[in-house]
Motif scaffolding. Structure first.
Motif, PDB file in Angstrom:
ATOM      1  N   ARG A 285       0.824  -1.132   0.082  1.00  0.00           N
ATOM      2  CA  ARG A 285       0.144   0.096   0.142  1.00  0.00           C
ATOM      3  C   ARG A 285       0.715   1.292   0.077  1.00  0.00           C
ATOM      4  N   VAL A 300      -2.268   2.726  -9.023  1.00  0.00           N
ATOM      5  CA  VAL A 300      -3.610   2.625  -8.663  1.00  0.00           C
ATOM      6  C   VAL A 300      -4.469   1.354  -9.045  1.00  0.00           C
ATOM      7  N   VAL A 301      -4.956   0.530  -8.068  1.00  0.00           N
ATOM      8  CA  VAL A 301      -5.610  -0.493  -8.477  1.00  0.00           C
ATOM      9  C   VAL A 301      -6.797  -0.208  -9.315  1.00  0.00           C
ATOM     10  N   ALA A 336      -6.619  -4.284   1.973  1.00  0.00           N
ATOM     11  CA  ALA A 336      -7.789  -3.559   1.926  1.00  0.00           C
ATOM     12  C   ALA A 336      -7.901  -2.887   0.332  1.00  0.00           C
ATOM     13  N   LEU A 337      -7.431  -3.924  -0.635  1.00  0.00           N
ATOM     14  CA  LEU A 337      -7.252  -3.512  -1.945  1.00  0.00           C
ATOM     15  C   LEU A 337      -8.802  -3.518  -2.666  1.00  0.00           C
ATOM     16  N   ALA A 338      -8.971  -2.338  -3.394  1.00  0.00           N
ATOM     17  CA  ALA A 338     -10.046  -2.103  -4.061  1.00  0.00           C
ATOM     18  C   ALA A 338      -9.772  -1.264  -5.387  1.00  0.00           C
ATOM     19  N   GLY A 340      -9.389   1.822  -7.362  1.00  0.00           N
ATOM     20  CA  GLY A 340      -9.050   3.178  -6.888  1.00  0.00           C
ATOM     21  C   GLY A 340      -8.295   3.153  -5.780  1.00  0.00           C
ATOM     22  N   THR A 341      -7.780   2.070  -5.081  1.00  0.00           N
ATOM     23  CA  THR A 341      -6.756   2.167  -3.988  1.00  0.00           C
ATOM     24  C   THR A 341      -5.290   2.186  -4.813  1.00  0.00           C
ATOM     25  N   GLU A 342      -4.776   3.311  -3.980  1.00  0.00           N
ATOM     26  CA  GLU A 342      -3.159   3.326  -4.270  1.00  0.00           C
ATOM     27  C   GLU A 342      -2.261   2.300  -3.719  1.00  0.00           C
ATOM     28  N   ALA A 343      -1.292   1.783  -4.651  1.00  0.00           N
ATOM     29  CA  ALA A 343      -0.670   0.585  -4.231  1.00  0.00           C
ATOM     30  C   ALA A 343       0.959   0.690  -5.148  1.00  0.00           C
TER      31      ALA A 343
END
Length: 367
Positions: A285, A300-301, A336-338, A340-343
């Motif tokens: 993350r 971004v996911v 907590a990946l979804a 719009g999640t930054e990774a």
């Protein structure tokens, strides 16, 4: 533009496909039993389908509604099989001349000297097939197909019978064929590495149906399309050689982001295609510290696809392009990946084998 529409029913299997193959290398990609060879045999005229149309512009090979069914020898095709199928009693030079003998009068022909140079077989001309390696036989078979003045080249898993060393030997010649010969190529493969190295367009197949078609980077980067299974998942980045370093690494520029790979022979500025295997990508993350991995790409996911087992494929859009990561569903929940999640996508540099790195319009494969 080659247009293919084929419907055929076997006793326990059916094929119903339609696709368009633009110039370059179009790869029919899928697992064994997905219908790849059925399609290429229909194009070659070795299988007469129940219904279909195969044409390129005003050149029609098959149209069952109009009763057009050209015989195989009238289709102007060069066919490269899994084995070279050279005449054992003829020299390499004579095998090449046999292909040229079938070229129609007045048809544009490749110069034998250029073909010999393109495939690097000048030193083999006086040998017979029994004295050649598997990779050398395939290069001669490609030359024979080219010299027959084909309007289309068909390649049915031409590397399947070769070991890894021979595959690494012949892949650069197939890349040159794609880049330097103005003949469309329809290529069958179930190897993600071959597809990433060679494909201009990918037609992904499953159970006799087309599940996706388009540019190689788009198809291979789609987590919903895994024609060779999750273990073979991976995405392609476009990069150029930026610099070579004294510690044995080459630095590539992918959309302004540096990627480090073991040294490549290409000069700075050379375009590269880089396939990064999903099982070699770790996600974080936040930007990690204290890691040995040199390639850390923020992104971004965009999509998560969970399988029937414990795994998931996560698509991450980075400045360098889209990457796929194969992780567990438990890890995806813990992070907590979804969408719009930054990774951050993390890729080890030393996972690249020399045989995985090509030349010219190249693909380096991180696997």
């Amino acid at each position: 533009m080659l247009e293919v529409s084929v419907r055929h029913v076997f006793r326990s299997f059916s094929v119903d496909v339609a696709f368009r193959a633009p110039p370059g290398v179009t790869v029919l990609f899928g697992r064994s039993g997905s219908g790849k060879t059925t399609i290429i045999n229909a194009v070659a005229g070795l299988l007469m389908p129940d219904a279909g149309r195969i044409a390129s512009g005003d050149w029609t090979l098959l149209d069952t509604r109009r009763g057009i069914r050209l015989k195989p020898h009238r289709r102007r095709l060069g066919y490269i099989f899994q084995e070279g199928r050279l005449f054992p009693h003829l020299t390499v030079r004579q095998n090449l001349a046999y292909g040229a003998w079938f070229a129609p009068k007045g048809a544009p022909r490749e110069d034998m000297g250029r073909v010999v140079d393109l495939l690097g077989i000048g030193h083999l001309l006086d040998r017979r097939p029994g004295a050649l390696s598997g990779g050398e036989k395939q290069r001669v078979a490609i030359g024979r197909a080219l010299l027959s003045a084909p309007r289309l080249i068909l390649a049915d898993e031409p590397l399947a019978a070769l070991d890894e060393a021979r595959k690494a030997e012949i892949l650069p010649f197939l890349e040159r064929l794609r880049d330097e010969v103005n003949v469309p190529i329809l290529y069958v493969s179930h190897s993600a590495t071959e597809v990433a190295r060679l494909a201009t367009t990918v037609v992904a197949l499953d159970a006799g149906r087309v599940i996706r078609e388009g540019p190689a980077a788009e198809v291979l980067g789609d987590p919903a399309v895994l024609p060779a299974g999750a273990r073979e998942a991976g995405a392609i980045l476009t990069a150029t050689v930026a610099a070579h370093h004294d510690d044995g690494l080459s630095e590539l520029d992918a959309g302004g982001i540096s990627l480090f790979v073991p040294r490549v022979s290409q000069t700075p500025g050379t375009a590269m295609r880089v396939r990064i295997a999903a099982h070699d990508v770790i996600l974080s993350r936040g930007r990690p510290d204290g890691l040995s991995a040199l390639n850390i790409l923020p992104g971004v996911v965009s999509e998560i696809r969970s399988g029937a087992g414990p795994g998931a494929i996560v698509a991450v859009d980075t400045g360098a392009g889209r990457l796929l990561a194969r992780i567990t569903q438990r890890s995806a929940r813990a992070l907590a990946l979804a969408p719009g999640t930054e990774a951050h996508a993390i890729v080890k540099t030393v996972s690249v084998a020399p045989s995985d790195i090509g030349g010219g319009e190249t693909t380096a494969v991180l696997s």
